[in-house]
Design a protein around this motif. Sequence first.
Motif, short mmCIF file in Angstrom:
data_model
loop_
_atom_site.label_atom_id
_atom_site.label_comp_id
_atom_site.label_asym_id
_atom_site.label_seq_id
_atom_site.Cartn_x
_atom_site.Cartn_y
_atom_site.Cartn_z
N ILE A 148 0.86 -1.18 0.00
CA ILE A 148 0.00 0.00 0.00
C ILE A 148 0.90 1.24 0.00
O ILE A 148 1.95 1.23 0.64
CB ILE A 148 -0.93 0.01 1.24
CG1 ILE A 148 -1.87 1.23 1.23
CG2 ILE A 148 -0.17 -0.02 2.54
CD1 ILE A 148 -2.95 1.19 2.32
N LYS A 213 8.03 -10.32 -0.57
CA LYS A 213 8.00 -8.87 -0.34
C LYS A 213 9.41 -8.33 -0.09
O LYS A 213 9.74 -7.20 -0.45
CB LYS A 213 7.06 -8.54 0.83
CG LYS A 213 6.95 -7.04 1.15
CD LYS A 213 6.04 -6.31 0.19
CE LYS A 213 6.12 -4.80 0.30
NZ LYS A 213 5.62 -4.23 1.53
N SER A 285 9.35 3.62 1.56
CA SER A 285 9.13 4.18 2.90
C SER A 285 10.42 4.60 3.61
O SER A 285 10.46 5.61 4.31
CB SER A 285 8.35 3.19 3.76
OG SER A 285 9.03 1.95 3.79
C1 LIG Z 1 4.77 -1.50 -0.53
C2 LIG Z 1 5.76 -0.39 -0.36
C3 LIG Z 1 6.54 -0.27 -1.63
C4 LIG Z 1 4.96 0.86 -0.11
O1 LIG Z 1 4.29 0.79 1.09
C5 LIG Z 1 6.71 -0.64 0.78
O2 LIG Z 1 6.72 -1.69 1.34
C6 LIG Z 1 7.69 0.39 1.23
O3 LIG Z 1 7.78 1.46 0.66
O4 LIG Z 1 8.42 0.10 2.19
#
Ligand SMILES: CC(C)(CO)C(=O)C(=O)O
Length: 367
Positions: A148, A213, A285
């Motif tokens: 997100i 992820k 982030s």
């Molecule tokens: C999914 C995403 C790319 C954005 O919340 C993420 O995990 C981050 O920026 O750390």
Amino acid sequence: MGSIPTERRKTRVLVFGSGGVGTMAAYALEDGGKAEVTAVLRSNFKEVLESGFTINSVDHGLIQSWSPSHIRNAMLNAESNSDPQPYDFIVVATKNLPDIPPDVASLIAPDVTPGTTAIALLQNGLNIQRPIIKAFPHNPVISGVPYIGAIEGPPGTINHVNHDRLIISPFYNGNIPREDSEGAARQFQRIYASCPNVTCIYEPRVEEARWRKLLYNASYNPIATLLRMDTSRMRASEFIIDELVRPAMKEIQATAREVSKVYLSDELIETIIRADNYKAFFRPSMLQDIIKGKLLELENIIGEPVREAQKAGVDTPTLKVLYSLLKGLQFQIKEAQGHLRVPESDEGLKYGMKQEGPDAKMERMEE
Ligand SMILES: CC(C)(CO)C(=O)C(=O)O
């Protein structure tokens, strides 16, 4: 797990951490109609109490003056805050900073009812469940891998730019039956997915969801932070992808295979390299954090993969260098925020003036 609420009452959820991810989770849970949410607010408590949240969302549109069913001020003593009725779920949506006290387990402890409350960790990274299972061995712990883009601007204002997609899995824990962990994860997925505008999927293989992820977070986040560069500019440069991003992803791929028997394909790597909307010039982030002078979420995102690789004998030269450089940045942020003080004298320092070697011994003999 304790009684599972059905028609009798809504599921009681405490959301801990009300930045972008936490606020959008609170909104989705309430909007789905099956949960009654209490949000624990820190820096934005005053603003939200007075005017509610303003949310500008790709999924839900413009929402003004919105508040969950209840809000609580995190700055007050947690014991005096805690509600006598047990929570069915606690959602942890704070950043993961195990290198800075207080730890999450002690913050949520007053609200965890042993054997009843399930704890959903909506956070990035590897091994995030370990301290939580240690602190609450008889409570189900749930993995939530968030995809997100949601950023808090001024306190109480959320700009939600990328679709809310959440992957829910059980974290297994030898102290409780597997069915309890699975049941809690499935129930949480159902109440979140009741919101029609979000995607919330149940994935039984937690390691698969987490390593997948990490392909993005362990590569793009550190490199963006160190270079102060958005992911579109990295792609436009080509060199940064070829010499840093893809090598880091290949090291995650090799570590996932060796440590967890999770097979991440080369095609997946190529897809993740191109996953961000190019026109968004997206800042991961961690880059957003360093721009604001905030502490970096580096231990679970890159420290743990590096340590797991080392234990398993997997070579991760790119990740190791990225991790070490981030540790240097984190040291400076910790100093700026008063979490550490650099000693004025070199007395007792490993790398002080006096070196423990043949010359140092000689000097002492001469004294
Ligand atoms: C999914 C995403 C790319 C954005 O919340 C993420 O995990 C981050 O920026 O750390």
